[in-house]
Design an enzyme around this catalytic site. Structure first.
Site, PDB file in Angstrom:
ATOM      1  N   HIS A  84       0.703  -1.136  -0.278  1.00 46.59           N
ATOM      2  CA  HIS A  84      -0.153   0.026   0.064  1.00 46.59           C
ATOM      3  C   HIS A  84       0.856   1.843   0.082  1.00 46.59           C
ATOM      4  CE1 HIS A  84      -2.872  -3.185   0.637  1.00 46.59           C
ATOM      5  NE2 HIS A  84      -2.626  -3.010   1.622  1.00 46.59           N
TER       6      HIS A  84
ATOM      7  N   LYS B 144      -0.481  -0.185  13.920  1.00 46.65           N
ATOM      8  CA  LYS B 144      -2.117  -0.803  13.979  1.00 46.65           C
ATOM      9  C   LYS B 144      -1.416   0.543  15.019  1.00 46.65           C
ATOM     10  CE  LYS B 144      -2.986  -4.317  11.043  1.00 46.65           C
ATOM     11  NZ  LYS B 144      -3.715  -4.149  10.553  1.00 46.65           N
TER      12      LYS B 144
HETATM   13  C1  BG6 Z   1      -4.559  -4.694   4.746  1.00 40.44           C
HETATM   14  C2  BG6 Z   1      -3.680  -5.170   5.734  1.00 40.44           C
HETATM   15  O1  BG6 Z   1      -3.654  -5.341   3.043  1.00 40.44           O
HETATM   16  O2  BG6 Z   1      -4.823  -3.005   4.372  1.00 40.44           O
HETATM   17  C3  BG6 Z   1      -4.023  -4.795   6.890  1.00 40.44           C
HETATM   18  O3  BG6 Z   1      -3.013  -6.765   5.479  1.00 40.44           O
HETATM   19  C4  BG6 Z   1      -4.728  -2.953   6.921  1.00 40.44           C
HETATM   20  O4  BG6 Z   1      -3.276  -5.170   8.131  1.00 40.44           O
HETATM   21  C5  BG6 Z   1      -5.741  -3.430   6.043  1.00 40.44           C
HETATM   22  O5  BG6 Z   1      -5.761  -3.027   8.018  1.00 40.44           O
HETATM   23  C6  BG6 Z   1      -6.390  -1.591   6.100  1.00 40.44           C
HETATM   24  O6  BG6 Z   1      -6.802  -1.044   4.882  1.00 40.44           O
HETATM   25  P1  BG6 Z   1      -7.658   0.012   5.269  1.00 40.44           P
HETATM   26  O7  BG6 Z   1      -8.576   0.087   3.327  1.00 40.44           O
HETATM   27  O8  BG6 Z   1      -8.833   0.096   5.886  1.00 40.44           O
HETATM   28  O9  BG6 Z   1      -7.190   1.609   5.525  1.00 40.44           O
END
Ligand code: BG6
Length: 487
Positions: free
Chosen positions: A239, A340
């Site tokens: 991401h 987190k």
């Molecule tokens: C996922 C991760 O790809 O993305 C998670 O594995 C994380 O750990 C999540 O919580 C976050 O996604 P978003 O869309 O809630 O920001």
């Protein structure tokens, strides 16, 4: 009112159909596309998993999932949607009679057949081998791979080679759901549809960039996976690096997948690799301790791991100073952080511009322009500027944002990222999916970071849950005379 262009009829098979992703995201996403009239009545959605459920039990599970994700429940519409659903329990890694049942559910009229692998990546290759053996790797097939694709460069290469032996690259959709988020796509529009930004989008005018993805959530029942991954593999490798790519890439020749991918890969290849000499100064890793999140007590990461685990050294927070070695970005640090159990759920990209060159105003007033793209929540953009405070008696400066809030300007419901991405898969649009080379380039850089951490035994700091992370994260910027933007 948003306009939805219906997609052609398609069939989708979700491997891992009873799993968390399927329940929380995929089935509700398909249901919402149906509610908006984008999906044709003749579509088939086949859940495949090991659990010995009947079709009705699967329908019940899907209904619960869709109800949890809907604000307006329409029992009648649900009734129509539920007719699309089928379920098969089987061992997906072995050829057997159940594959004939699966084939029986699929329509052979040349429509796209989407095979969504929402299972552990350990069996991606095995599933593809069977798909090949039973003849489902047809030209209409679209193979969707969820992250993580591997745990390092070597395992990613193995997966890519394994699935690549059965499916052509143009049929493989590697999902990073951040690319389906509205504001992330808006970043592309903002950068390339507004002529005034391009001349200032470089080292000439930009001082530095900050990318933050902060989560309040903890492990959410994924302790086993997360403890083996940590924040770098779970969030940075995919991401955050994708956000870096979209922020830093050169204007692509077109929005076609090949043109966009080429530019993103150039950014990944230009990331300065960490070494044992540079990693300590330029990164911080940490794990959360017990604390308060939104006024609620939460236990430490260690306590949240079930069973009698030895002390975990997995990072739940990471902050990095990243350099992009090319002409546009030389000398402009990109600071990344993700964690987190932080103070709030907040993701943003903040571009800080250089100060004005000549000091006409008091030093205290000389705040730089900042462009903040808020990815979630409260999607929008703010450009912080200096203006004169009204009134006589001297020149007082006020630092205020030009505020472009999505909620105030658009009254549409924001589709979940998966809704957009699933429709793109059906349409055969690969632009928002990662290529094999991109995934491997990202792992190459991440492997080097993890290797450097190992070499110097990078300490694992701690932070109190419900805060902005460890003090060392603030120090990372403080060393450069900068601060994290916390608005
Ligand atoms: C996922 C991760 O790809 O993305 C998670 O594995 C994380 O750990 C999540 O919580 C976050 O996604 P978003 O869309 O809630 O920001």
């Amino acid at each position: 009112m948003a306009e939805f262009i219906p997609v052609d009829p398609f069939d989708i098979v979700i491997f891992g159909g009873t799993g968390d992703l399927s329940k929380r995201k995929l089935i509700p996403a398909l249901f919402h596309r149906f509610l908006d009239g984008q999906i044709d009545q003749s579509c088939r959605i086949v859940g495949v998993a090991r659990s010995k459920l009947s079709r009705q039990e699967f329908v019940n599970l899907a209904k619960e999932a869709c109800q949890a994700a809907s604000s307006n429940w329409d029992e009648g519409k649900w009734g129509s949607f539920s007719e699309f659903l089928e379920y098969i329990h089987m061992d997906v890694t072995k050829v057997g009679p159940s594959w004939n049942t699966l084939k029986g559910y699929l329509t052979n009229d040349g429509r796209p057949q989407v095979f969504y692998l929402a299972t552990t990546p350990l069996i991606y290759t095995a599933i593809c081998n069977v798909l090949g053996e039973v003849g489902l790797n047809t030209p209409n097939a679209r193979l969707v791979l969820e992250k993580p694709i591997g745990t390092d460069l070597e395992s990613a290469r193995e997966i890519n080679a394994g699935v690549g032996a059965i499916f052509e690259e143009k049929s493989i959709y590697r999902i990073d759901h951040y690319l389906g988020k509205e504001t992330v796509q808006n970043l592309i529009v903002l950068r390339f549809a507004n002529a005034l930004l391009e001349p200032v989008w470089s080292r000439n005018a930009i001082d530095h960039v900050q990318i933050t993805v902060a989560e309040e959530l903890g492990l959410e029942g994924r302790a086993d996976y997360y403890d083996r991954s940590g924040a770098v593999r779970d969030m940075i490798q995919n991401h955050l690096l994708q956000l870096v790519c979209l922020t830093a890439m050169e204007p692509p020749n077109s929005l076609e997948a090949d043109d966009v991918r080429v530019e993103k890969i150039k950014v990944l290849k230009a990331l300065k690799p960490y070494t044992a000499e540079t990693v300590l100064q330029n990164s911080t890793r940490a794990q959360y301790d017990a604390g308060l999140v939104k006024g609620k007590k939460v236990v430490s990461y260690q306590e949240s791991l079930s069973g009698e685990k030895p002390k975990s050294t997995t990072e739940t927070f990471v902050a990095l100073k990243v350099e992009i070695q090319n002409g546009r970005w030389a000398g402009v640090p990109f600071y990344l952080r993700t964690g987190k159990r932080m103070e709030g759920r907040r993701s943003s990209i903040m571009i800080q511009f250089k100060p004005t060159p000549h000091p006409l105003f008091d030093k205290a007033d000389r705040l730089p322009n900042r462009l903040v793209m808020r990815l979630q929540p409260d999607e929008g953009m703010r450009l912080f500027m200096q203006i004169k405070e009204p009134g006589p008696g001297g020149l007082r400066l006020k630092y205020l944002p030009l505020d472009l809030s999505y909620a105030e300007n658009f009254t549409v419901r924001y589709p979940d990222a998966y809704e957009r991405l699933l429709m793109d898969i059906v349409r055969g649009n690969l632009a928002l999916f990662m290529s094999r080379d991109e995934v491997e380039a990202a792992w190459r850089w991440v492997d080097q970071l993890l290797k450097s951490w190992d070499e110097v035994s990078q300490p694992l700091e701690t932070y109190v849950a419900g805060t902005q992370g460890p003090i060392q994260s603030a120090m990372l910027l403080d060393r450069d005379g900068r601060e994290w933007w916390e608005q």
